[in-house]
Motif scaffolding. Structure first.
Motif, mmCIF file in Angstrom:
data_model
loop_
_atom_site.group_PDB
_atom_site.id
_atom_site.type_symbol
_atom_site.label_atom_id
_atom_site.label_comp_id
_atom_site.label_asym_id
_atom_site.label_seq_id
_atom_site.Cartn_x
_atom_site.Cartn_y
_atom_site.Cartn_z
ATOM 1 N N PRO A 1 0.809 -1.234 0.000
ATOM 2 C CA PRO A 1 0.000 0.000 0.000
ATOM 3 C C PRO A 1 0.834 1.273 0.000
ATOM 4 O O PRO A 1 0.451 2.275 -0.609
ATOM 5 C CB PRO A 1 -0.824 -0.127 1.281
ATOM 6 N N ASN A 2 1.987 1.257 0.687
ATOM 7 C CA ASN A 2 2.842 2.455 0.707
ATOM 8 C C ASN A 2 3.397 2.764 -0.685
ATOM 9 O O ASN A 2 3.498 3.921 -1.094
ATOM 10 C CB ASN A 2 3.987 2.259 1.697
ATOM 11 N N LYS A 3 3.765 1.703 -1.413
ATOM 12 C CA LYS A 3 4.271 1.868 -2.781
ATOM 13 C C LYS A 3 3.164 2.397 -3.681
ATOM 14 O O LYS A 3 3.390 3.284 -4.519
ATOM 15 C CB LYS A 3 4.776 0.531 -3.304
ATOM 16 N N LEU A 4 1.953 1.851 -3.513
ATOM 17 C CA LEU A 4 0.826 2.299 -4.316
ATOM 18 C C LEU A 4 0.514 3.765 -4.036
ATOM 19 O O LEU A 4 0.238 4.539 -4.961
ATOM 20 C CB LEU A 4 -0.394 1.422 -4.027
ATOM 21 N N TYR B 1 2.626 5.965 -3.042
ATOM 22 C CA TYR B 1 3.730 6.733 -3.620
ATOM 23 C C TYR B 1 3.496 6.970 -5.112
ATOM 24 O O TYR B 1 3.691 8.070 -5.619
ATOM 25 C CB TYR B 1 5.037 5.969 -3.387
ATOM 26 N N ILE B 2 3.045 5.931 -5.813
ATOM 27 C CA ILE B 2 2.751 6.060 -7.242
ATOM 28 C C ILE B 2 1.617 7.050 -7.466
ATOM 29 O O ILE B 2 1.692 7.934 -8.330
ATOM 30 C CB ILE B 2 2.402 4.685 -7.840
ATOM 31 N N ARG B 3 0.562 6.919 -6.688
ATOM 32 C CA ARG B 3 -0.594 7.800 -6.850
ATOM 33 C C ARG B 3 -0.264 9.254 -6.541
ATOM 34 O O ARG B 3 -0.838 10.172 -7.132
ATOM 35 C CB ARG B 3 -1.734 7.318 -5.948
ATOM 36 N N SER B 4 0.663 9.480 -5.635
ATOM 37 C CA SER B 4 1.031 10.858 -5.282
ATOM 38 C C SER B 4 1.737 11.573 -6.428
ATOM 39 O O SER B 4 1.769 12.803 -6.479
ATOM 40 C CB SER B 4 1.925 10.857 -4.039
ATOM 41 N N HIS B 5 2.309 10.812 -7.365
ATOM 42 C CA HIS B 5 2.994 11.391 -8.514
ATOM 43 C C HIS B 5 2.105 11.445 -9.760
ATOM 44 O O HIS B 5 2.511 11.988 -10.781
ATOM 45 C CB HIS B 5 4.262 10.585 -8.845
ATOM 46 N N PHE B 6 0.913 10.869 -9.659
ATOM 47 C CA PHE B 6 0.037 10.782 -10.822
ATOM 48 C C PHE B 6 -0.612 12.126 -11.110
ATOM 49 O O PHE B 6 -1.137 12.790 -10.219
ATOM 50 C CB PHE B 6 -1.041 9.724 -10.561
ATOM 51 N N ILE C 1 9.253 4.642 -14.164
ATOM 52 C CA ILE C 1 8.119 5.194 -14.905
ATOM 53 C C ILE C 1 6.976 4.194 -14.845
ATOM 54 O O ILE C 1 7.181 2.989 -15.040
ATOM 55 C CB ILE C 1 8.496 5.478 -16.378
ATOM 56 N N VAL C 2 5.792 4.670 -14.550
ATOM 57 C CA VAL C 2 4.607 3.813 -14.491
ATOM 58 C C VAL C 2 3.686 4.178 -15.643
ATOM 59 O O VAL C 2 3.465 5.365 -15.920
ATOM 60 C CB VAL C 2 3.871 3.971 -13.138
#
Length: 232
Positions: A176-179, A181-186, A211-212
């Motif tokens: 969840p922390n990684k997810l 982190y990804i969402r915070s950059h989206f 890069i996602v």
């Protein structure tokens, strides 16, 4: 021979294709290039291609452009069964035509299809469900990765496979922390689309250099990719 390959959707005329020398945008090799459709043009029934504005293309070598026939045929069948579009009927007919002509693929699909009971407004019904396993899964992933490589080059002007690797992931399978982190950059304003909106995507660059990619094909196939720098 050529008629057979045309029937399978694998033959591409080199006499009409515009050729040039350069770097293949999918694999990075230098040589003679032609326009390659990304997403694959075979996904669109011939009857509606004239209504798709400006098919998206990349410059590709002969190996990349002509060497993905079986994978593309499988992707066409999967899209035909899952797609949500205004030409569903034509897409379904095109899919059935492909399976009629490609008996090997038809057999593979049959071997990987099971029936499941599903609750519907009319009661419980048995429906066919295709499982992506073994060779079927590998072919599907290769066809989708071709799309990813083409879109990546158009976004970053960089041949993906020369410096990075592609990793498919599911949001439920990461921490969840990684997810978060990804969402915070989206950035939702970065969404792009090609081929009349049938392919939508957004690249998100993370602070750690990853890069996602979030990719939606025909409003139904939704995939997440992590594009990671290769270790030096």
């Amino acid at each position: 021979f050529r008629r057979l390959w045309r029937a399978l959707g694998c033959y591409k005329s080199n006499t009409m294709a515009k050729k040039s020398n350069g770097i293949c945008q999918l694999c990075g090799t230098h040589g003679l290039l032609t326009d390659d459709h990304i997403p694959q043009k075979s996904l669109y029934p011939k009857q509606i291609r004239g209504q798709i504005p400006n098919f998206n293309t990349v410059k590709a070598c002969a190996k990349c452009n002509n060497g993905a026939c079986q994978e593309d045929e499988l992707l066409k069948v999967l899209v035909g069964n899952l797609a949500s579009s205004w030409w569903d009927g034509k897409l379904w007919n095109s899919t059935n035509s492909t399976l009629d002509k490609n008996r090997r693929l038809d057999k593979e699909i049959a071997l990987n299809t099971r029936t499941e009971q599903v609750d519907t407004p009319d009661g419980v019904r048995e429906v066919p469900v295709l499982t992506l396993e073994g060779n079927i899964r590998q072919q599907f992933l290769l066809a989708m990765e071709r799309i990813v490589k083409g879109l990546f080059f158009q976004e970053f002007r960089e041949v993906l496979t020369l410096t990075r690797i592609i990793s498919l992931y599911h949001p439920d399978a990461i921490h969840p922390n990684k997810l978060q982190y990804i969402r915070s950059h989206f950035n939702p304003s970065n969404w792009k689309e090609v081929n009349g909106g049938t392919c939508k995507y957004v690249f998100t660059e993370l602070a750690n250099g990853e890069i996602v990619l979030y990719l939606i094909l025909f409003n139904s196939i939704k995939l997440h990719y992590a594009i990671i720098k290769q270790a030096t």
